[in-house]
Design a protein around this motif. Structure first.
Motif, PDB file in Angstrom:
ATOM      1  N   ALA A 105       0.833  -1.208   0.000  1.00  0.00           N
ATOM      2  CA  ALA A 105       0.000   0.000   0.000  1.00  0.00           C
ATOM      3  C   ALA A 105       0.868   1.259   0.000  1.00  0.00           C
ATOM      4  N   VAL A 106       1.961   1.244   0.769  1.00  0.00           N
ATOM      5  CA  VAL A 106       2.867   2.400   0.800  1.00  0.00           C
ATOM      6  C   VAL A 106       3.496   2.625  -0.570  1.00  0.00           C
ATOM      7  N   MET A 107       3.974   1.565  -1.208  1.00  0.00           N
ATOM      8  CA  MET A 107       4.617   1.701  -2.514  1.00  0.00           C
ATOM      9  C   MET A 107       3.606   2.097  -3.590  1.00  0.00           C
ATOM     10  N   ILE A 108       2.397   1.558  -3.508  1.00  0.00           N
ATOM     11  CA  ILE A 108       1.360   1.899  -4.490  1.00  0.00           C
ATOM     12  C   ILE A 108       0.965   3.367  -4.362  1.00  0.00           C
ATOM     13  N   GLY A 320       8.887  -7.313   9.948  1.00  0.00           N
ATOM     14  CA  GLY A 320      10.130  -6.717   9.477  1.00  0.00           C
ATOM     15  C   GLY A 320      10.345  -6.862   7.981  1.00  0.00           C
ATOM     16  N   LEU A 321      10.763  -5.787   7.330  1.00  0.00           N
ATOM     17  CA  LEU A 321      11.075  -5.800   5.904  1.00  0.00           C
ATOM     18  C   LEU A 321      12.446  -6.424   5.677  1.00  0.00           C
ATOM     19  N   ASP A 322      12.636  -7.013   4.498  1.00  0.00           N
ATOM     20  CA  ASP A 322      13.969  -7.517   4.166  1.00  0.00           C
ATOM     21  C   ASP A 322      14.791  -6.396   3.526  1.00  0.00           C
ATOM     22  N   GLY A 323      16.049  -6.705   3.189  1.00  0.00           N
ATOM     23  CA  GLY A 323      16.949  -5.681   2.679  1.00  0.00           C
ATOM     24  C   GLY A 323      16.480  -5.037   1.392  1.00  0.00           C
ATOM     25  N   LYS A 324      15.933  -5.842   0.486  1.00  0.00           N
ATOM     26  CA  LYS A 324      15.454  -5.313  -0.800  1.00  0.00           C
ATOM     27  C   LYS A 324      14.334  -4.309  -0.595  1.00  0.00           C
ATOM     28  N   VAL A 327      15.603  -1.000   0.854  1.00  0.00           N
ATOM     29  CA  VAL A 327      16.233  -0.165  -0.176  1.00  0.00           C
ATOM     30  C   VAL A 327      15.164   0.557  -0.994  1.00  0.00           C
ATOM     31  N   LEU A 328      14.096  -0.147  -1.366  1.00  0.00           N
ATOM     32  CA  LEU A 328      13.012   0.472  -2.122  1.00  0.00           C
ATOM     33  C   LEU A 328      12.320   1.566  -1.303  1.00  0.00           C
ATOM     34  N   PHE A 329      12.149   1.313  -0.004  1.00  0.00           N
ATOM     35  CA  PHE A 329      11.520   2.331   0.842  1.00  0.00           C
ATOM     36  C   PHE A 329      12.418   3.565   0.960  1.00  0.00           C
ATOM     37  N   ALA A 330      13.713   3.349   1.153  1.00  0.00           N
ATOM     38  CA  ALA A 330      14.643   4.486   1.245  1.00  0.00           C
ATOM     39  C   ALA A 330      14.645   5.289  -0.046  1.00  0.00           C
ATOM     40  N   LEU A 331      14.637   4.587  -1.181  1.00  0.00           N
ATOM     41  CA  LEU A 331      14.595   5.272  -2.476  1.00  0.00           C
ATOM     42  C   LEU A 331      13.297   6.064  -2.625  1.00  0.00           C
ATOM     43  N   THR A 332      12.186   5.502  -2.156  1.00  0.00           N
ATOM     44  CA  THR A 332      10.898   6.194  -2.211  1.00  0.00           C
ATOM     45  C   THR A 332      10.921   7.480  -1.399  1.00  0.00           C
ATOM     46  N   ALA A 355       8.841   4.768 -12.242  1.00  0.00           N
ATOM     47  CA  ALA A 355       9.968   3.849 -12.423  1.00  0.00           C
ATOM     48  C   ALA A 355      10.243   3.077 -11.128  1.00  0.00           C
ATOM     49  N   VAL A 356      10.194   3.774  -9.992  1.00  0.00           N
ATOM     50  CA  VAL A 356      10.383   3.103  -8.697  1.00  0.00           C
ATOM     51  C   VAL A 356       9.256   2.107  -8.452  1.00  0.00           C
ATOM     52  N   PHE A 357       8.040   2.489  -8.800  1.00  0.00           N
ATOM     53  CA  PHE A 357       6.899   1.583  -8.632  1.00  0.00           C
ATOM     54  C   PHE A 357       7.041   0.355  -9.530  1.00  0.00           C
ATOM     55  N   SER A 358       7.503   0.559 -10.751  1.00  0.00           N
ATOM     56  CA  SER A 358       7.722  -0.570 -11.666  1.00  0.00           C
ATOM     57  C   SER A 358       8.777  -1.515 -11.113  1.00  0.00           C
ATOM     58  N   ALA A 359       9.821  -0.956 -10.500  1.00  0.00           N
ATOM     59  CA  ALA A 359      10.855  -1.790  -9.886  1.00  0.00           C
ATOM     60  C   ALA A 359      10.279  -2.615  -8.741  1.00  0.00           C
ATOM     61  N   PHE A 360       9.396  -1.996  -7.941  1.00  0.00           N
ATOM     62  CA  PHE A 360       8.744  -2.722  -6.850  1.00  0.00           C
ATOM     63  C   PHE A 360       7.920  -3.894  -7.383  1.00  0.00           C
ATOM     64  N   LEU A 361       7.107  -3.639  -8.430  1.00  0.00           N
ATOM     65  CA  LEU A 361       6.302  -4.714  -8.990  1.00  0.00           C
ATOM     66  C   LEU A 361       7.164  -5.811  -9.594  1.00  0.00           C
TER      67      LEU A 361
END
Length: 367
Positions: A105-108, A320-324, A327-332, A355-361
């Motif tokens: 939901a946060v990334m979307i 807890g989130l994993d490392g990947k 990284v996506l959250f920090a980039l966001t 582009a960040v959202f596409s990387a998440f998907l």
């Protein structure tokens, strides 16, 4: 029903909620054949469009930012109920469902909805303006909530794995609820003007729909009720198709976390459409209120609800989130800080968020 109450509401917006709810009742706890699955999908799509229409009617009546807040809260409350229900019936397989759905939901919202609104809005209006104070306030609270609720469990040591102990989970739940409550107070009372749409000259525009008469109180109440029916139908139908979705995901050899992503995509469809339509009307502030407000509501209400539900939920709770994902959250967060720092948005900023959202998907499907 009185004609004065339904005046201004297209007939399809009155019929669709009832049909979607009947579709939900007919398909609940049943194995979906081809025909019933098709009807569920049609009902889901129709309920989304009806929900957006009724949300806009309510928003027109109560004004901003109350309109976007009502939609965000309504969607999130029902989403929380869906998560708790799935966790209660899913056992150990659903241990990470809350984390996957909330992070999705946060990334979307912060990349998908925000990026799409920026792109479509800038294509029509070139440059759009918004209030930096409002956007930065929401971004600050969202960053704190995600870090305290989803990042810290990876590094705590009181419980084995990326999990909180009972005391830590209670602290995270109370903190999330307090921070979200303070944000809502700021948004609706203390600094409401920060969250109002910005006019063409950069000034606050309180009357964003001055060209149209506001609906009557009875019509707005009817739309509010139908909005609730639509959202219940959306989330219920999403849950109905989730077994088919899980089977399709497993058959394709994809991670089970993809289920949480798809559920979040379905549930957030009404807000996505509403945000895009606001951007097309050159009301980017409304789009930002929807995107960031939905992210805040998702975390601020889900974590406390999960903390309470964990009292009777027997399975483990992985937050807890994993490392990947970190990284996506920090980039966001970094991207959002740059995007929201000037109060003016262009096509390039929207493209970066998409582009960040596409990387998440992509990484959700191919980790």
């Amino acid at each position: 029903m009185s004609r004065s109450v339904t005046q201004g509401l297209p007939r399809w917006t009155l019929v669709v909620p009832a049909l979607a709810f009947l579709d939900l009742v007919a398909s609940w706890h049943r194995d979906l054949g081809t025909v019933l699955l098709l009807l569920v999908c049609i009902g889901l799509g129709a309920a989304v469009f009806a929900a957006v229409h009724h949300a806009e009617v309510v928003a027109h009546k109560v004004g901003e930012p109350f309109g976007t807040l009502i939609l965000a809260l309504a969607v999130t409350v029902i989403e929380v109920a869906l998560i708790v229900t799935l966790m209660a019936s899913g056992g150990d397989k659903a241990a990470s469902l809350a984390r996957d759905t909330v992070f999705a939901a946060v990334m979307i919202t912060c990349n998908g909805i925000l990026g799409l609104a920026l792109v479509v809005g800038s294509l029509r209006h070139r440059v759009q303006t918004f209030r930096v104070q409002a956007s930065y306030s929401a971004l600050t609270v969202m960053t704190a909530l995600v870090t305290l609720s989803l990042v810290l469990p990876t590094f705590t040591t009181s419980a084995e794995g990326p999990r909180f102990s009972a005391a830590q989970l209670a602290f995270a739940g109370v903190t999330s609820l307090v921070l979200y409550g303070v944000f809502v107070f700021i948004q609706t009372i203390r600094h409401r003007d920060y969250f109002l749409p910005v006019g063409a000259n950069g000034d606050v525009d309180e009357d964003e729909d001055h060209h149209a008469d506001a609906p009557s109180g009875a019509t707005a109440l009817l739309s509010l009720g139908l909005l609730f029916v639509c959202l219940v139908s959306v989330v219920g139908l999403a849950k109905t198709v989730s077994p088919n979705l899980e089977h399709a995901v497993q058959s394709a050899g994809l991670p089970l976390s993809v289920v949480g992503v798809v559920i979040a995509l379905l549930v957030l469809l009404p807000e996505t459409i509403a945000a895009v339509r606001a951007a097309l009307r050159n009301r980017l502030q409304t789009s930002l209120n929807l995107a960031l407000g939905s992210a805040l509501a998702s975390i601020g209400l889900t974590i406390p609800a999960i903390a309470v539900a964990s009292i009777w939920l027997s399975g483990p709770l992985v937050l807890g989130l994993d490392g990947k994902e970190m990284v996506l959250f920090a980039l966001t967060v970094v991207t959002a800080i740059i995007t929201l720092s000037t109060g003016r948005a262009t096509l390039l900023q929207g493209a970066v968020h998409l582009a960040v959202f596409s990387a998440f998907l992509f990484l959700a499907v191919s980790p």
